[in-house]
Design a protein around this motif. Structure first.
Motif, PDB file in Angstrom:
ATOM      1  N   UNK A 196     -10.859   6.269 -11.909  1.00  0.00           N
ATOM      2  CA  UNK A 196     -10.267   5.199 -11.424  1.00  0.00           C
ATOM      3  C   UNK A 196     -10.037   5.319  -9.793  1.00  0.00           C
ATOM      4  N   UNK A 197     -10.425   4.085  -9.002  1.00  0.00           N
ATOM      5  CA  UNK A 197     -10.139   4.196  -7.295  1.00  0.00           C
ATOM      6  C   UNK A 197      -8.897   3.137  -7.169  1.00  0.00           C
ATOM      7  N   UNK A 198      -8.206   3.242  -6.211  1.00  0.00           N
ATOM      8  CA  UNK A 198      -7.243   2.218  -6.087  1.00  0.00           C
ATOM      9  C   UNK A 198      -7.349   1.966  -4.509  1.00  0.00           C
ATOM     10  N   UNK A 199      -7.199   0.520  -4.191  1.00  0.00           N
ATOM     11  CA  UNK A 199      -7.236   0.338  -2.950  1.00  0.00           C
ATOM     12  C   UNK A 199      -5.738   0.482  -2.329  1.00  0.00           C
ATOM     13  N   UNK A 200      -6.097   1.230  -1.174  1.00  0.00           N
ATOM     14  CA  UNK A 200      -4.744   1.622  -0.644  1.00  0.00           C
ATOM     15  C   UNK A 200      -4.547   1.556   0.971  1.00  0.00           C
ATOM     16  N   UNK A 212       0.676  -1.239   0.032  1.00  0.00           N
ATOM     17  CA  UNK A 212       0.210   0.104   0.111  1.00  0.00           C
ATOM     18  C   UNK A 212       0.935   1.337   0.156  1.00  0.00           C
ATOM     19  N   UNK A 226       2.208   1.737  -3.376  1.00  0.00           N
ATOM     20  CA  UNK A 226       1.137   2.126  -4.314  1.00  0.00           C
ATOM     21  C   UNK A 226       0.583   3.696  -4.136  1.00  0.00           C
TER      22      UNK A 226
END
Lengths: 297, 458
Positions: free
Chosen positions: A163-167, A61, A64
């Motif tokens: 876009x969404x990113x899992x962090x 994470x 990222x």
């Protein structure tokens, strides 16, 4: 009562056990871990598998976050440049609306505004690591191209995707805004406002020019307002980084609790085992040296 | 009335018997360290008296027999515990080898699962990046390899244990042959009233060794004994040994047969029992869990792939070659289906920049995809099961070792040779021998007196 006349097997088995204990202790000291194979503590071994997974996830994470941070910062500073360009356009518009400006000066202003127009086009076509930042999810397509037949002078070729990113385990962050929302949608269109201003100046009608200036001004306020999205995102990333590093610390503590060797206790045990091994070996040395045969002459 | 000659005979019986007793002690001392030897004691009884009315004279001593001192109940308990001990020893050694595959390392399945999902998370930050896509493919390949390696290691271990099964059956056959022979020697001796002590010791030791290999029931009968396995299959009846056979079955592993009947499932203890338990139950159970995990994960990834679009905007195809529907062999055969990184379906809308499907793929990391659990949770469950099984049998083994040690102590207290005791006996027999010799000297003197008296008279 008759006792077992042969104590060697017992002593040897006790020596073996002590040596096994010493081996285990030494292994723990060498690795710093009390769980070296699953059978050492099955429940802790299972916890450690999950712990290693979560620790690695937290590290990922962080990486990222590093990746999306660059893009968001780049988008944010680009929007700042857009705002500055629009401020410049407003000043030029106000100057052009002044009745004292002659045709030649007005033409100079128009030329400057056209420069700003192409500057804005460049800004809106920002790329970051080979991707168009303001093209929605169509990151391989140039979002804005010149189009003289369009009233705004440009055509948007991107899409409205985000876009969404899992962090984090329960944290996902939207990382982009499409150009259609930022520059060329309703309620405010940057390109339309600049084009309207240029058109107004070319027509020379002070009222139209003023109205176009306020249109640009609205666009500026709108874009400036959209910057909040990126500012928020950057703030969230920073606080998530802090959270993840404290989570990593907690996970390390949990791993240590579950599988770390209590070195003080292990070393104490080791010392005790070594003493008992020595005693057992001395017992072997002394046992059986004497029996009744020794006294018969 | 008694005669000097009769007294001489009585004294002589003392000399002979004490010599015999001395020989017994000598033999005990010589065998003080012989495994399985039970100490022997001379059984001295006074000879039948001669009656010279109205008097009854003793007629000396007879060395009636030389008896081995043993406790059949203790011996039987030792045999029982040896069976349990043998079973636990095989299980512990098998499981300790098995659990190494589940020790955390850079190549274990848990780490490979984590690395795969980490690579997907990184891809999600820049879904059109070919090098990040390649990283996902590489991580998927490593994941498949981790499953393959672990499953193949377990299969290889199963094959090794199968070799041990065949060897154990061979050892059992050798031992039952020996025991049948010893039965013959023992009954031959006992039929003529002789002591068969050392043969019985050898037989007891052979039965102990057999108990270490397989569950044995000992049924003693007159001068001989019968051995059967736990479920009653005869191994030795008197002087006949019944050989066990091994035959390969469909899986390529060997089953154990007795006179044509497959008795594999009835063998529960001894090393053979432990080997069969590890080979047929413990390791296959772990393989099944690995297959469930591999198949669950591969199917879930493939399903998500099919719901998204690759870098060219085409609907995603399988990332992993579909595991067998039955799940059997899923871990050993897991493999990556694609080599072109652009085929990873990261996009949810068909555009190259969309990461929606990469996010869906990443969500599998915490999703209920394997028997209602996340992949890592399921894997940690396997680690727990393997560790727990190993730790349980190890604890049982420690307890059994202790029980066996105590039983052996007790047995040794009954049957072991004590040098102190033998030394004391030696002194005792030596003194009695000397005393008998003195008596003979005295009788000799008396005889001399009588003979001289006759000479004087003549």
């Amino acid at each position: 009562m008759r006792i077992n006349p042969d104590p060697y097997p017992d002593i040897l088995s006790s020596v073996e056990q002590t040596q096994q204990q010493i081996y285990t202790d030494e292994q723990q000291i060498a690795s710093g871990q009390s769980v070296n194979v699953p059978s050492d503590n099955p429940a802790a071994a299972a916890v450690l598998v999950q712990n290693a997974d979560q620790t690695s996830q937290a590290d990922q994470f962080q990486r990222s976050i590093g990746s999306v941070q660059g893009e968001i910062q780049s988008a944010d500073s680009t929007l700042n440049s857009v705002v500055e360009s629009l401020q410049q356009a407003i000043s030029l518009g106000v100057e052009g609306a002044n009745g004292t400006v002659n045709a030649e000066d007005r033409q100079a202003i128009i030329t400057q505004l056209q420069g700003i127009q192409s500057q804005l086009l460049n800004l809106a076509n920002l790329t970051y690591q080979g991707n168009y930042v303001f093209a929605g999810t169509a990151t391989q397509t140039v979002p804005y191209v010149l189009n003289p037949s369009s009233s705004s002078g440009v055509t948007y070729q991107g899409n409205s995707g985000t876009n969404s990113v899992t962090l984090g385990n329960h944290f996902s962050l939207q990382t982009n805004l499409p150009g259609s929302q930022l520059f060329s949608g309703s309620p405010s269109n940057v390109f339309q406002s600049i084009q309207d201003l240029i058109n107004g100046l070319e027509g020379g009608d002070a009222t139209i020019i003023s109205s176009a200036v306020s249109e640009v001004s609205n666009a500026l306020n709108y874009v400036d307002g959209q910057r909040v999205f990126y500012g928020n995102a950057l703030n969230q990333l920073t606080s998530q980084q802090t959270y993840l590093s404290s989570e990593t610390t907690e996970l390390a503590q949990q791993a240590n609790t579950a599988g770390g060797a209590d070195l003080t206790a292990v070393i104490t045990n080791l010392t005790a085992s070594q003493t008992s091994l020595q005693a057992a070996l001395e017992a072997v040395g002394q046992t059986g040296q004497i029996d009744l045969f020794s006294f018969l002459r | 009335m008694s005669s000097l000659n009769a007294s001489l005979a009585t004294a002589l019986s003392g000399l002979i018997s004490e010599q015999g007793a001395m020989a017994t002690t000598t033999n005990n001392v010589a065998n003080a360290n012989t495994p399985g030897y039970s100490r022997q004691v001379p059984v001295l009884v006074s000879s039948d008296p001669t009656v010279v009315d109205p008097l009854t004279f003793g007629s000396g001593v007879t060395l009636q027999s030389i008896e081995s001192i043993r406790d059949p109940i203790l011996e039987s308990q030792i045999q029982q515990e040896t069976q349990t001990n043998g079973q636990l020893n095989s299980l512990v050694s098998a499981l300790q080898q098995t659990q190494v595959n589940f020790t955390s390392s850079t190549g274990d399945i848990g780490t490979a699962i984590t690395n795969f999902f980490d690579s997907v998370n990184q891809l999600s930050t820049n879904p059109s990046d070919l090098s990040l896509r390649q990283d996902v493919l590489t991580a998927a390949g490593n994941l498949a390899t981790a499953f393959n390696t672990t499953s193949n290691n377990l299969t290889a271990q199963t094959a090794n244990i199968d070799q041990n099964v065949v060897q154990s059956v061979g050892q059992i056959n050798t031992l039952t042959q020996q025991i049948a022979q010893l039965n013959g020697q023992i009954s031959n001796l006992q039929n003529v009233g002789e002591s068969a002590g050392s043969f019985i010791d050898q037989r007891t030791q052979a039965i102990d060794q057999l108990s270490n290999l397989v569950d044995v029931s000992v049924i003693p009968s007159d001068n001989t004994l019968t051995l059967t396995t736990g479920n009653g299959t005869p191994l030795v009846i008197g002087q006949t040994a019944f050989q066990l056979q091994t035959q390969p079955i469909l899986s390529g592993l060997h089953d154990v047969y007795a006179q044509g009947t497959d008795i594999t499932s009835s063998i529960v203890s001894g090393e053979l029992g432990g080997q069969l338990q590890a080979r047929d139950q413990q390791i296959p159970a772990i393989q099944t869990q690995l297959n469930t995990l591999a198949a669950g994960l591969a199917n879930a990834v493939n399903t998500v792939q099919a719901g998204g679009f690759d870098l060219n905007g085409v609907q995603g195809t399988n990332l992993f070659n579909p595991p067998p529907v039955s799940g059997v062999g899923a871990a050993a055969s897991l493999s990556v289906a694609i080599t072109d990184p652009s085929l990873i379906a990261a996009s949810s809308d068909g555009t190259p920049g969309s990461n929606g499907n990469a996010e869906a793929l990443y969500a599998l990391n915490s999703g209920a995809v394997v028997s209602g659990e996340s992949p890592t949770d399921y894997y940690s469950g396997i680690v727990f099961n393997v560790g727990n099984a190993t730790s349980n049998v190890t604890a049982e083994q420690t307890a059994s070792n202790l029980v066996l040690q105590q039983l052996n102590d007790q047995n040794s207290a009954v049957s072991g040779v004590s040098l102190d005791e033998e030394a004391a006996n030696l002194v005792q027999y030596q003194q009695a021998y000397s005393a008998s010799a003195q008596v003979i000297t005295a009788i000799n003197d008396m005889m001399y007196a009588v003979v001289n008296m006759a000479t004087l008279t003549g």
